[in-house]
Design an enzyme around this catalytic site. Sequence first.
Site, PDB file in Angstrom:
ATOM      1  N   TYR A   1      67.458  34.602  69.906  1.00 47.12           N
ATOM      2  CA  TYR A   1      66.626  34.077  70.992  1.00 47.12           C
ATOM      3  C   TYR A   1      66.427  35.190  72.009  1.00 47.12           C
ATOM      4  O   TYR A   1      67.402  35.733  72.536  1.00 47.12           O
ATOM      5  CB  TYR A   1      67.277  32.863  71.669  1.00 47.12           C
TER       6      TYR A   1
ATOM      7  N   ASP B   1      69.819  43.190  73.319  1.00 46.72           N
ATOM      8  CA  ASP B   1      69.566  42.117  74.278  1.00 46.72           C
ATOM      9  C   ASP B   1      70.930  41.599  74.730  1.00 46.72           C
ATOM     10  O   ASP B   1      71.589  40.838  74.014  1.00 46.72           O
ATOM     11  CB  ASP B   1      68.727  41.019  73.619  1.00 46.72           C
TER      12      ASP B   1
ATOM     13  N   LYS C   1      70.813  36.569  83.347  1.00 47.70           N
ATOM     14  CA  LYS C   1      71.942  35.675  83.631  1.00 47.70           C
ATOM     15  C   LYS C   1      72.839  36.211  84.750  1.00 47.70           C
ATOM     16  O   LYS C   1      72.440  36.216  85.883  1.00 47.70           O
ATOM     17  CB  LYS C   1      72.758  35.432  82.358  1.00 47.70           C
TER      18      LYS C   1
END
Length: 430
Positions: free
Chosen positions: A158, A241, A268
């Site tokens: 994702y 990522d 995040k």
Amino acid sequence: MTAPTLPTVGDAEATFRARTPRSAALFEHATRAMPGGSTRSTVYFAPYPPYIDHGSGAHLTDIDGNVYLDLLNNYTSLILGHAHPDVVAAVVAQVGRGSAFGAPTGVEVALADEIESRVQSVDELRFTNSGTEATMFALRLARAATGRAVIAKFEGAYHGTHDYALAGSRGIPEAVNALVVELPWDDMAGVRERLAGRERELAAIIIEPVQGAGGVRPATPGFLAELRAFTERHGIILVFDEIICFRIGYHGAQGEVGVTPDLTTFGKIVGGGYALAAFGGRADLMDLLDVRRPGAIVHGGTFNGNPVAAAAGLATLRHLTPARFEELNARGAALRVALAEGFTRAGLDAAVTGAGSLFHVHLGGVGSRSAACQASLQQAFHLSMINDGYYLAPRGMGALSTPMTRAEIDGLADAVLRNVQGVLAGADRG
Ligand code: PMP
């Protein structure tokens, strides 16, 4: 451990509904204002999510007054929990000085320095508002630098919601889909096979060193090292990522595995709970964005490097010393051991994966259950945990935060074992 109950999804749902009448009413209202009653696909679960009134430390309180140990932490972004005093103080101080300017600020430079001092592969970085923009720009830089169009990502990955990240989904043109190759996870022979003859078409391979949405699956360090050698040999930009997995160590996931990518994306925790993400890496690649150079790639963004978010991120990272990472990760490791041992001891068809402070509970993966059956087990487990006061991702993922006590984590382990046992027993009878 208390005696196992035997919840099915129906039982768990009835309990959930009885506990959350105000959330039910607000959700009903919300469905008239927003599609599916929500502004974000990832926070919905059936029959409706509880609406949160406030968060404090490791806990959430919903509008019906139910209190949860928050293991979702806004999808892993709040590593210090809610309203940490250092973060609140930094935000309040910045808000009083203005919230956004059409000009740079010192706080964005301080946060860039802080991240670059921790992650050796990052010479320079740029801030964005979301992880989606961060991966989108990393891929664009790779294409600009290589003059190639194709990108590869991994099965289960994702990387956000831009077209290349969601290639193959509804609304994305075939022309875009044709530029994205999906690779087998953690399987170098499979990667070589899938890319054979196309290596020189590839601008970038993007990978989460620890897959988040894919089930909190760490890639083996040997695989990442081989992928590094492969990309180097073929002139392909390697993008890590680390939007979730930067939280697994002081130097990020790449520091833990000792493999150096060309570009890295962050999100995040680097925004300390606010909307901020980043992409960075080799200076020669990042300098493609240097507006002083002819032909620089445009990277606008009204809120890029927003000073309130940057202040929150800086306060968060400064609090996260190597010792604090060690302590939090030790708790994560102990939790995973307790769960794995508990599943084995009770002979349960369940497994736990994870890294650092991340974990994911997988139900019914070992036996011969269908995917649909596994999904309904996972759903019953999730709702049972919610009813017990543990807020996890519907798919079974959780993340520890620093304010969680040892007793709370022990209670979590007991609750997971009790509910896995209950759900599996219910399924076997049903
Ligand atoms: N990459 C990874 C690994 C992620 O987990 C996420 C978000 N869950 C993203 C990218 C996208 O980030 P955002 O939701 O901030 O756009």
